[in-house]
Design a protein around this motif. Structure first.
Motif, PDB file in Angstrom:
ATOM      1  N   MET A  87       0.817  -1.168  -0.119  1.00  0.00           N
ATOM      2  CA  MET A  87       0.048   0.007   0.202  1.00  0.00           C
ATOM      3  C   MET A  87       0.712   1.140   0.049  1.00  0.00           C
ATOM      4  SD  MET A  87      -2.693   1.383   3.149  1.00  0.00           S
ATOM      5  CE  MET A  87      -3.490   2.883   2.786  1.00  0.00           C
ATOM      6  N   ASN A  88       0.273   2.371  -0.604  1.00  0.00           N
ATOM      7  CA  ASN A  88       1.241   3.650  -0.630  1.00  0.00           C
ATOM      8  C   ASN A  88       1.085   4.085   0.837  1.00  0.00           C
ATOM      9  OD1 ASN A  88       1.943   3.415  -3.093  1.00  0.00           O
ATOM     10  ND2 ASN A  88       0.100   4.484  -4.081  1.00  0.00           N
ATOM     11  N   SER A  89       1.824   5.179   1.135  1.00  0.00           N
ATOM     12  CA  SER A  89       1.829   5.570   2.441  1.00  0.00           C
ATOM     13  C   SER A  89       1.070   6.573   2.735  1.00  0.00           C
ATOM     14  CB  SER A  89       3.425   6.166   2.696  1.00  0.00           C
ATOM     15  OG  SER A  89       3.626   6.723   3.885  1.00  0.00           O
ATOM     16  N   PHE A  90       0.305   6.755   3.926  1.00  0.00           N
ATOM     17  CA  PHE A  90      -0.139   7.890   4.555  1.00  0.00           C
ATOM     18  C   PHE A  90       1.082   8.901   4.724  1.00  0.00           C
ATOM     19  CE2 PHE A  90      -3.203   4.602   5.789  1.00  0.00           C
ATOM     20  CZ  PHE A  90      -4.197   5.249   5.673  1.00  0.00           C
ATOM     21  N   ALA A  91       0.700  10.138   4.856  1.00  0.00           N
ATOM     22  CA  ALA A  91       1.744  11.350   5.335  1.00  0.00           C
ATOM     23  C   ALA A  91       0.947  12.408   5.958  1.00  0.00           C
ATOM     24  CB  ALA A  91       2.321  11.851   4.019  1.00  0.00           C
ATOM     25  N   PHE A  92       1.456  12.890   6.686  1.00  0.00           N
ATOM     26  CA  PHE A  92       1.061  14.042   7.829  1.00  0.00           C
ATOM     27  C   PHE A  92       1.990  15.171   7.878  1.00  0.00           C
ATOM     28  CE2 PHE A  92       3.240  11.930  11.184  1.00  0.00           C
ATOM     29  CZ  PHE A  92       3.592  12.994  12.045  1.00  0.00           C
ATOM     30  N   MET A 114       4.594  15.603  -1.796  1.00  0.00           N
ATOM     31  CA  MET A 114       4.459  14.939  -0.580  1.00  0.00           C
ATOM     32  C   MET A 114       5.762  15.105   0.338  1.00  0.00           C
ATOM     33  SD  MET A 114       1.113  14.811  -0.056  1.00  0.00           S
ATOM     34  CE  MET A 114       0.792  16.111  -1.325  1.00  0.00           C
ATOM     35  N   ARG A 115       6.692  14.440  -0.256  1.00  0.00           N
ATOM     36  CA  ARG A 115       8.165  14.411   0.239  1.00  0.00           C
ATOM     37  C   ARG A 115       8.654  15.700   0.818  1.00  0.00           C
ATOM     38  NH1 ARG A 115       9.678  10.101  -3.267  1.00  0.00           N
ATOM     39  NH2 ARG A 115      10.525  11.701  -4.752  1.00  0.00           N
ATOM     40  N   GLU A 116       8.149  16.643  -0.082  1.00  0.00           N
ATOM     41  CA  GLU A 116       8.547  18.024   0.340  1.00  0.00           C
ATOM     42  C   GLU A 116       7.781  18.782   1.414  1.00  0.00           C
ATOM     43  OE1 GLU A 116       8.380  20.697  -2.802  1.00  0.00           O
ATOM     44  OE2 GLU A 116      10.157  19.799  -3.661  1.00  0.00           O
ATOM     45  N   VAL A 151       6.484  16.647   3.808  1.00  0.00           N
ATOM     46  CA  VAL A 151       6.779  15.849   5.216  1.00  0.00           C
ATOM     47  C   VAL A 151       8.264  16.334   5.687  1.00  0.00           C
ATOM     48  CG1 VAL A 151       7.603  13.553   5.869  1.00  0.00           C
ATOM     49  CG2 VAL A 151       5.660  13.783   4.532  1.00  0.00           C
ATOM     50  N   ASP A 152       9.144  16.675   4.717  1.00  0.00           N
ATOM     51  CA  ASP A 152      10.574  17.123   5.163  1.00  0.00           C
ATOM     52  C   ASP A 152      10.696  18.524   5.671  1.00  0.00           C
ATOM     53  OD1 ASP A 152      11.408  14.581   4.590  1.00  0.00           O
ATOM     54  OD2 ASP A 152      12.086  15.264   2.472  1.00  0.00           O
ATOM     55  N   GLY A 153       9.313  19.340   5.331  1.00  0.00           N
ATOM     56  CA  GLY A 153       9.330  20.723   5.915  1.00  0.00           C
ATOM     57  C   GLY A 153       9.958  21.601   4.856  1.00  0.00           C
ATOM     58  N   VAL A 154      10.527  21.175   3.854  1.00  0.00           N
ATOM     59  CA  VAL A 154      11.033  22.065   2.685  1.00  0.00           C
ATOM     60  C   VAL A 154       9.989  22.878   2.103  1.00  0.00           C
ATOM     61  CG1 VAL A 154      12.085  22.041   0.372  1.00  0.00           C
ATOM     62  CG2 VAL A 154      12.539  20.367   2.044  1.00  0.00           C
ATOM     63  N   ASP A 155       8.731  22.473   1.876  1.00  0.00           N
ATOM     64  CA  ASP A 155       7.622  23.482   1.305  1.00  0.00           C
ATOM     65  C   ASP A 155       7.348  24.457   2.397  1.00  0.00           C
ATOM     66  OD1 ASP A 155       4.763  24.265   0.865  1.00  0.00           O
ATOM     67  OD2 ASP A 155       4.988  22.583  -0.786  1.00  0.00           O
ATOM     68  N   PRO A 156       7.076  25.710   2.014  1.00  0.00           N
ATOM     69  CA  PRO A 156       6.724  26.925   2.859  1.00  0.00           C
ATOM     70  C   PRO A 156       5.421  26.687   3.505  1.00  0.00           C
ATOM     71  CG  PRO A 156       6.747  27.398   0.424  1.00  0.00           C
ATOM     72  CD  PRO A 156       7.263  26.120   0.405  1.00  0.00           C
ATOM     73  N   ASP A 157       4.702  25.581   3.054  1.00  0.00           N
ATOM     74  CA  ASP A 157       3.271  25.551   3.768  1.00  0.00           C
ATOM     75  C   ASP A 157       3.391  24.613   4.640  1.00  0.00           C
ATOM     76  OD1 ASP A 157       1.926  27.758   2.264  1.00  0.00           O
ATOM     77  OD2 ASP A 157       1.555  26.291   0.637  1.00  0.00           O
ATOM     78  N   ALA A 158       4.560  24.068   5.254  1.00  0.00           N
ATOM     79  CA  ALA A 158       4.549  22.691   6.029  1.00  0.00           C
ATOM     80  C   ALA A 158       5.717  23.205   6.975  1.00  0.00           C
ATOM     81  CB  ALA A 158       5.052  21.601   5.380  1.00  0.00           C
TER      82      ALA A 158
END
Length: 395
Positions: free
Chosen positions: A1-6, A239-241, A243-250
Motif C-alpha cells: 500500500m502507498n504511504s499515509f503522510a502528515f 508530498m516528500r517536500e 513531510v521534510d518541511g521544505v515546502d513553505p506551507d509545511a
C-alpha cells in the motif's frame, strides 16, 4: 500500500523558528480496528484511529518517555525552554490518504473521549477540565507528566477534503479552533484524535481465504496489513517536500514517535517482524463502550502495541502485520442442510414408488428405502466413472 503522510501547517507569518528555536516533536497514536477479526467476517470495514500530539521539543533533544495508549516510562522528562505554545506557530495539520475518502467516512473523536477513556488511552490518571464541547477544546492534565504541563484536546470540526493524484488520493486539512488560541492558558501542547472508516478496496488490509472454504463448515482467513506513514518510497515529490518541511506551507518536525495498536480477538494469531512493546486485554465497555466503532464490544479484545521513535521524520514508518483466524462458513452449512433435506425427500418418494411395484411389495417400506438409496448410489457411481481417453476396456 502507498504511504499515509502528515505535516503541520504554520500560521501566516508565524515563521519556522517561532517555537523558540526548539522545533516540534510529534507523537502519533494509531488504533486499527479490523472488523473482520473482531466480528468474524460480518464487515470488511477497518476503523483507523489517528491521534496526534504536538509538543515543543525537549531541551535535551531526547524523548520524554511518555506515550499514548501505553504504559508511561519511569524516567522524568526535561523541562521545556521558555513558555511557548504550539498554537503560536501551528495553524493546523494535514493528513494525506493514499485512497479516495470523503467526509462521511470521517469522525471527530473528541466528543467520545471522557476522563476514563483518556486515562486508558494515555495509561495514566488524568484531570479533565469541565467538558463544554461548544468551546471545542478540553484541557487535560496527566498525573505522571506534570513537568510538561497540561495539553489541549482539540476538536476536528474545521476541516476540508481535497482530492489529489488525479482523484486517486485525498488530503484532509484540519484547522485548530481559534478559541483555543485565545484561552489556551498554560497549555503548550495540543492533541487531536479522529477516526477514518476505510473499506477493503483501500489496500490497507488484504484478505486471503483458504482454498477449501466452499467445502468446509469453517475455514482459515489471513489478513495482511501494510501500514506506512511518511514513507518516502511511495510518496510523490510534492508530498516528500511537505513531510521534510521544505515546502513553505509545511512546518518541519524534529522527531516522530509512533504507537501502533491492533485490536483483535484473543483467538486471532498476529505475526509481526517488529518488537512488541506490550499486549493486554482491553478494558471493559465501562471504559471503552462510548468510544468503540459502532457494533463492536470491548469484551475479549486484545490490544497489540508496537512503539518506534523516528529521529528523522522523512525516513518514514513501516509496519507489516499478518492476522490469522477461523471463520464459520454458514453458507456451506446451509447448503449441506439443504442437500440432506432434498436427498431425504427424494429417497422417500423413490421408496414409495418402489413399494407400489408388485414384485417389490413383499420387501416392505424399509427394504424399498434401502433399494432407493442403492439406486441413487449406483447412479452417482456411474456419473463418477470416466472412460479413459484413447483406450478401450476388453472383457
Amino acid at each position: 500500500m502507498n504511504s499515509f503522510a502528515f505535516w503541520c501547517r504554520p500560521n501566516e507569518g508565524g515563521g519556522k523558528d517561532r517555537v523558540d528555536g526548539q522545533g516540534i516533536e510529534a507523537m502519533v497514536n494509531i488504533n486499527l480496528w479490523i472488523a473482520d477479526s473482531l466480528e468474524h467476517g460480518k464487515s470488511s470495514t477497518t476503523a483507523f484511529d489517528f491521534g496526534l500530539m504536538l509538543s515543543p521539543a525537549c531541551s535535551d533533544g531526547q524523548d520524554d518517555g511518555k506515550a499514548g495508549d501505553t504504559a508511561q516510562g519511569d524516567e522524568k522528562s526535561e523541562d521545556l525552554k521558555g513558555d511557548v505554545s504550539i498554537l503560536d506557530s501551528i495553524k493546523g495539520i494535514s493528513l494525506y490518504c493514499p485512497f479516495k475518502i470523503d467526509k462521511s467516512c470521517f469522525s471527530d473523536l473528541m466528543p467520545k473521549l471522557n476522563k476514563e477513556t483518556l486515562g486508558a488511552i494515555f495509561n495514566d490518571r488524568c484531570r479533565v477540565s469541565e467538558v463544554d464541547f461548544t468551546s471545542r477544546y478540553v484541557e487535560v492534565n496527566l498525573a505522571n507528566d506534570e513537568s510538561r504541563g497540561p495539553f489541549l484536546l482539540l476538536s476536528c470540526d474545521v476541516l476540508k477534503f481535497e482530492e489529489c493524484d488525479s482523484g486517486a488520493a485525498t488530503v484532509i486539512n484540519i484547522d485548530f479552533p481559534h478559541i483555543a488560541r485565545e484561552v489556551g492558558g498554560e497549555s503548550r501542547r495540543v492533541y487531536v484524535r479522529f477516526r477514518l472508516y476505510i473499506d477493503q478496496n483501500s489496500g490497507l488490509a488484504k484478505r486471503n481465504d483458504s482454498r477449501d472454504r466452499l467445502f468446509t463448515s469453517a475455514f482459515s482467513r489471513e489478513e495482511a496489513i501494510d501500514l506506512r506513514i511518511n514513507d518516502y518510497r511511495t510518496l510523490s515529490d510534492e508530498m516528500r517536500e511537505k513531510v521534510d518541511g521544505v515546502d513553505p506551507d509545511a512546518y518541519p518536525l524534529k522527531s516522530v514517535t509512533v504507537h501502533t495498536l491492533l485490536m483483535a480477538r484473543t483467538s486471532v494469531a498476529v505475526e509481526s517482524f517488529e518488537d512488541l512493546h506490550e499486549k493486554r486485554l482491553l478494558e471493559g465497555d465501562s471504559v471503552w463502550g462510548g468510544y468503540l466503532p459502532e457494533g463492536l464490544s470491548a469484551s475479549d479484545v486484545v490490544a497489540w502495541h508496537w512503539k518506534k521513535k523516528i529521529n528523522r521524520p522523512g525516513d518514514g514508518y513501516k509496519m507489516y502485520l499478518k492476522l490469522s483466524y477461523s471463520v464459520c462458513n454458514w453458507g456451506t452449512i446451509a447448503l449441506y442442510l439443504l442437500f440432506l433435506t432434498a436427498f431425504s425427500v427424494f429417497t422417500n418418494v423413490l421408496a414409495t414408488v418402489l413399494c407400489d411395484l408388485t414384485w417389490l411389495g413383499a420387501i416392505g417400506a424399509s427394504g424399498a428405502s434401502l433399494a432407493a438409496c442403492a439406486v441413487l448410489l449406483v447412479v452417482f457411481g456411474v456419473f463418477r466413472v470416466r472412460k479413459p481417453h484413447g483406450r478401450r476396456f476388453r472383457p
